[in-house]
Design an enzyme around this catalytic site. Structure first.
Site, PDB file in Angstrom:
ATOM      1  N   LYS A 163      46.901 -18.435  88.807  1.00 27.72           N
ATOM      2  CA  LYS A 163      47.525 -16.906  88.708  1.00 27.72           C
ATOM      3  C   LYS A 163      48.854 -17.463  87.840  1.00 27.72           C
ATOM      4  O   LYS A 163      49.693 -18.176  88.299  1.00 27.72           O
ATOM      5  CB  LYS A 163      47.957 -16.650  90.102  1.00 27.72           C
ATOM      6  CG  LYS A 163      48.510 -15.332  90.287  1.00 27.72           C
ATOM      7  CD  LYS A 163      48.792 -14.828  91.842  1.00 27.72           C
ATOM      8  CE  LYS A 163      49.968 -15.202  92.248  1.00 27.72           C
ATOM      9  NZ  LYS A 163      51.266 -14.722  91.875  1.00 27.72           N
ATOM     10  N   ARG A 221      53.547 -23.122  96.259  1.00 25.19           N
ATOM     11  CA  ARG A 221      54.207 -24.337  96.323  1.00 25.19           C
ATOM     12  C   ARG A 221      53.559 -25.330  97.250  1.00 25.19           C
ATOM     13  O   ARG A 221      53.898 -26.597  96.833  1.00 25.19           O
ATOM     14  CB  ARG A 221      55.742 -23.770  97.135  1.00 25.19           C
ATOM     15  CG  ARG A 221      56.358 -23.057  96.291  1.00 25.19           C
ATOM     16  CD  ARG A 221      57.365 -22.086  96.749  1.00 25.19           C
ATOM     17  NE  ARG A 221      56.870 -21.002  97.379  1.00 25.19           N
ATOM     18  CZ  ARG A 221      57.699 -20.021  98.188  1.00 25.19           C
ATOM     19  NH1 ARG A 221      58.961 -20.199  98.054  1.00 25.19           N
ATOM     20  NH2 ARG A 221      57.163 -19.190  98.628  1.00 25.19           N
TER      21      ARG A 221
END
Ligand code: C5P
Length: 243
Positions: free
Chosen positions: A37, A221
């Site tokens: 993404k 993350r």
């Protein structure tokens, strides 16, 4: 649910600040991530050239630019997005039915012109950063959950393939929109995605989110900040495969 293998379900958010770092991650994640993404920060810094380089490296790219403008402008932006080679593109459902229909037509036409499969065109319903009070302050007075499901149905009727939704909205959207509608779910934490929540409040684990109805999960993350991003991504795919 659309037929999607465990390996295809994992979309990794490349929330980094340079093309170099993005390309390094793409290389580390090759063959594991179902898609990468690219969001508005990275795109604004590095532009369509980075998207083309990622596509050329063999990756499927989710260009997360959330277009929201008059129908003609959104159609032109979608056309430009398809021409980068992006596989998944999104708009805001609150731009309305006419805007989404124009986006869907532009996606199909651009793909035909390029002799490529049509991209997966999806819509954001209500930003998960908004609570009911924030939604009501914009003048939308029905309950947030009801609004999310109504926008998902509007997206489907306009001819788009799916929506972005929080893990807690997926089952209601799946029930309203049926098995062939794609649901893309961020806010993935717990189990193989690790316990560090960062700023995500309402989370679900990878397999749990898919069980609740997600077609794709978006993880940033827990993978990109891990000491070994490839191992972190593999652990998530393994969890999805064994669920
Ligand atoms: O690092 P983390 O896994 O929280 O990244 C999630 C990604 O999904 C980020 O790129 C974030 O902007 C995006 N996202 C989200 N919540 C939404 C929509 C998008 O976290 N409702």
């Amino acid at each position: 649910m659309p037929a999607v293998s465990p390996g295809e379900r994992l979309l990794v958010a490349l929330d980094v600040d340079s093309a170099e770092r993005a390309l390094t991650l793409a290389n580390q994640l090759k063959g594991i991530a179902g898609g990468l993404k690219v969001g508005s920060r990275l795109f604004t810094m590095e532009g369509p050239e980075l998207v083309r380089r990622l596509v050329d490296s063999g990756a499927r790219v989710f260009l997360d630019l959330k277009f929201h403008d008059i129908p003609n402008t959104v159609a032109q932006a979608v056309d430009a997005a398809v021409r980068t080679g992006a596989w998944m593109i999104n708009v805001h459902a609150s731009g309305g039915a006419a805007m989404m229909q124009a986006a869907a037509r532009a996606a199909a036409d651009a793909a035909t012109a390029m002799r490529r499969p049509a991209p997966v065109l999806i819509a954001v319903t209500v930003l998960t950063s908004m609570d009911e009070a924030a939604l009501h302050s914009t003048g939308v007075i029905r309950p947030l959950f009801e609004h999310v499901v109504a926008l998902a149905r509007m997206t489907q009727v306009a001819g788009l393939q799916g929506v972005v939704a929080s893990p807690h909205e997926t089952s209601a959207i799946r029930a309203a929109c049926g098995k062939d509608f794609s649901i893309v779910t961020p806010g993935i934490r717990g189990a193989s995605a690790g316990q560090e929540k960062n700023d995500q409040a309402r989370t679900m684990g990878p397999a749990e989110a898919v069980k609740a109805g997600a077609t794709y999960i978006v993880v940033g993350r827990p993978i990109i900040a891990a000491p070994d991003p490839r191992a972190a991504a593999q652990a998530i795919v393994d969890e999805l495969a064994s669920a």
